[in-house]
Design a protein around this motif. Structure first.
Motif, short mmCIF file in Angstrom:
data_model
loop_
_atom_site.label_atom_id
_atom_site.label_comp_id
_atom_site.label_asym_id
_atom_site.label_seq_id
_atom_site.Cartn_x
_atom_site.Cartn_y
_atom_site.Cartn_z
N TYR A 93 0.84 -1.21 0.00
CA TYR A 93 0.00 0.00 0.00
C TYR A 93 0.88 1.26 0.00
O TYR A 93 0.67 2.18 -0.80
CB TYR A 93 -0.86 -0.04 1.26
CG TYR A 93 -2.20 0.66 1.19
CD1 TYR A 93 -2.66 1.25 0.03
CD2 TYR A 93 -3.02 0.71 2.33
CE1 TYR A 93 -3.90 1.87 0.00
CE2 TYR A 93 -4.25 1.32 2.30
CZ TYR A 93 -4.69 1.91 1.14
OH TYR A 93 -5.91 2.52 1.12
N PHE A 94 1.89 1.27 0.87
CA PHE A 94 2.78 2.43 0.93
C PHE A 94 3.66 2.51 -0.32
O PHE A 94 3.89 3.60 -0.85
CB PHE A 94 3.65 2.35 2.19
CG PHE A 94 2.94 2.74 3.45
CD1 PHE A 94 2.60 4.07 3.68
CD2 PHE A 94 2.61 1.79 4.40
CE1 PHE A 94 1.93 4.43 4.84
CE2 PHE A 94 1.95 2.15 5.56
CZ PHE A 94 1.61 3.48 5.79
N HIS A 95 4.17 1.38 -0.78
CA HIS A 95 5.02 1.40 -1.98
C HIS A 95 4.22 1.85 -3.20
O HIS A 95 4.73 2.60 -4.04
CB HIS A 95 5.61 0.01 -2.23
CG HIS A 95 6.54 -0.46 -1.15
ND1 HIS A 95 7.37 0.39 -0.46
CD2 HIS A 95 6.78 -1.71 -0.64
CE1 HIS A 95 8.08 -0.30 0.43
NE2 HIS A 95 7.73 -1.56 0.34
N ALA A 96 2.96 1.41 -3.30
CA ALA A 96 2.12 1.82 -4.43
C ALA A 96 1.87 3.33 -4.39
O ALA A 96 1.88 3.99 -5.44
CB ALA A 96 0.79 1.06 -4.39
N ASP A 97 1.66 3.86 -3.20
CA ASP A 97 1.50 5.31 -3.03
C ASP A 97 2.73 6.03 -3.56
O ASP A 97 2.62 7.04 -4.28
CB ASP A 97 1.27 5.63 -1.55
CG ASP A 97 1.01 7.11 -1.30
OD1 ASP A 97 0.49 7.79 -2.20
OD2 ASP A 97 1.34 7.58 -0.20
N ASP A 98 3.92 5.54 -3.23
CA ASP A 98 5.16 6.16 -3.70
C ASP A 98 5.28 6.06 -5.22
O ASP A 98 5.71 7.02 -5.88
CB ASP A 98 6.37 5.48 -3.05
CG ASP A 98 6.45 5.74 -1.54
OD1 ASP A 98 5.82 6.72 -1.08
OD2 ASP A 98 7.11 4.95 -0.84
N ILE A 99 4.92 4.90 -5.77
CA ILE A 99 5.01 4.71 -7.22
C ILE A 99 4.08 5.67 -7.95
O ILE A 99 4.47 6.33 -8.92
CB ILE A 99 4.67 3.24 -7.59
CG1 ILE A 99 5.79 2.31 -7.11
CG2 ILE A 99 4.47 3.09 -9.09
CD1 ILE A 99 5.41 0.84 -7.14
N LEU A 100 2.84 5.78 -7.49
CA LEU A 100 1.86 6.63 -8.16
C LEU A 100 2.13 8.11 -7.92
O LEU A 100 1.63 8.96 -8.66
CB LEU A 100 0.44 6.27 -7.71
CG LEU A 100 -0.03 4.87 -8.15
CD1 LEU A 100 -1.37 4.53 -7.50
CD2 LEU A 100 -0.15 4.80 -9.67
N ASP A 101 2.93 8.43 -6.89
CA ASP A 101 3.33 9.82 -6.63
C ASP A 101 4.58 10.22 -7.40
O ASP A 101 4.93 11.40 -7.44
CB ASP A 101 3.63 10.02 -5.13
CG ASP A 101 2.39 10.47 -4.37
OD1 ASP A 101 1.40 10.82 -5.03
OD2 ASP A 101 2.43 10.47 -3.13
N SER A 102 5.26 9.25 -7.98
CA SER A 102 6.57 9.52 -8.58
C SER A 102 6.47 10.47 -9.77
O SER A 102 5.67 10.24 -10.69
CB SER A 102 7.20 8.20 -9.04
OG SER A 102 8.39 8.45 -9.75
#
Length: 348
Positions: A93-102
């Motif tokens: 969940y946190f990693h996906a947030d980082d990916i989509l924020d990149s």
């Protein structure tokens, strides 16, 4: 007020202080089964997901972020066989947030990734691979699919509440990304409408129901005004406190969709005044929660099966998210030592 104006006002203050909150909530309790072995499994999963080199700065950062600790606070009573897959899901969940924020991902690529994630959530992994050409993202989606399959063995979600809530989060991430690219500064009400979803709290609350097998939707409980109110209070409390904690990290990245700069813009005030306003809102939400919980008991709603398990679970999440946020290197960097009073002064 333009983004550039907020930058100049905040730069003049140079530091800010976050006061302690959570004075009215139950004390957070860590799941006693989330031990060193469980945390090691989560760290290993994160290292594989992100292809981290052992001992690298990124690997140390991820380990000290302690992503599995949040669900260990959020679900303190679930058994060991549930806590590990739940913690893996939260790490994703946190990693996906980082990916989509990149910023490295274009808006069109982000839409494809978001679409693929939503397909994986619905169990359509083969279809999810079609819009995504990046082999690394495909590998990560396969790992997500495996985590969700493992999680499904422990979560009752016959109505699809958990998956629907996650899908809405991903949809709102796309809107949030658009606002950032266009440097749109919304008013506070509009921001809270967005943040209610992008905070990711709704799926966490759905898991209280699913993991404890409360079957609240079947019992007709979730549509009750007092339950909706307590969910809204809990969501805003978690989101606004997280905005205070994550502000320094986000501001350094030029990310201004946060309650602190938005309040500064709306109220034309400085950094410390804006922080104080957000802290007051968090404290008021704790008072509202206590009052609403009292109304749930006095109205007789608490007598319905599962209701107080759910209400207490929301309170546990409110307190646990504060505890974890002061602990995690995700917001404070490697080597962070959390202050015991959960209050600190930061340099901007």
């Amino acid at each position: 007020m333009a983004v550039s104006s907020i930058v100049s006002i905040f730069a003049a203050e140079k530091s800010y202080s976050i006061p302690p909150v959570c004075k009215l909530l139950a004390s957070p309790v860590l799941n006693p089964l989330y031990d060193a072995k469980a945390e090691s499994q989560i760290n290993a999963w994160c290292a594989e997901f992100l292809k981290l080199q052992p001992g690298s700065e990124k690997a140390v950062f991820v380990q000290e972020s302690r992503l599995g600790l949040l669900p260990a606070y959020g679900y303190p009573s679930i058994p060991y066989e549930k806590i590990v897959p739940v913690a893996k899901f939260f790490a994703w969940y946190f990693h996906a947030d980082d990916i989509l924020d990149s910023p490295e991902i274009s808006s069109s690529d982000m839409r494809n990734v978001a679409t693929a994630y939503k397909m994986v959530l619905k169990g359509k992994f083969d279809e999810a691979t079609l819009p995504v050409k990046n082999p690394e993202l495909l590998r990560q989606m396969k790992m997500l699919s495996e985590v969700l399959e493992e999680l499904s063995l422990h979560v009752v979600d016959e109505s699809g509440r958990f998956v629907d809530a996650l899908t809405k989060v991903i949809d709102m991430f796309e809107i949030e990304s658009s606002w950032l690219r266009k440097q749109i500064i919304p008013n506070l009400d509009t921001y809270l409408w967005l943040r209610e979803i992008t905070s990711g709290v709704a799926p966490c609350f759905a898991l209280i129901d699913g993991l404890l097998q409360l079957r609240l939707e079947e019992r007709g409980v979730l549509d009750h005004p007092l339950i909706r109110k307590v969910e809204e209070i809990g969501t805003h409390h978690i989101a606004l406190h997280n905005d205070m904690i994550s502000f320094r990290k986000e501001w350094a990245k030029g990310y201004y969709l946060n309650a602190v700069p938005i309040l500064a813009s709306n109220c034309k005030c400085g950094l410390n005044e804006a922080i104080g306003k957000v802290a007051s809102m968090v404290e008021d939400l704790e008072k509202d929660f206590a009052q609403t919980k009292h109304e749930i008991v006095s109205s007789g709603l608490a007598m319905k099966q599962g209701v107080m398990d759910y209400v207490d679970g929301i309170e546990v999440w409110m307190a646990g998210s504060v505890e974890w946020a002061w602990t995690s290197a995700r917001y404070h960097g490697i080597g962070w030592i959390p202050p015991p009073e959960k209050s600190a002064t930061f340099q901007l």
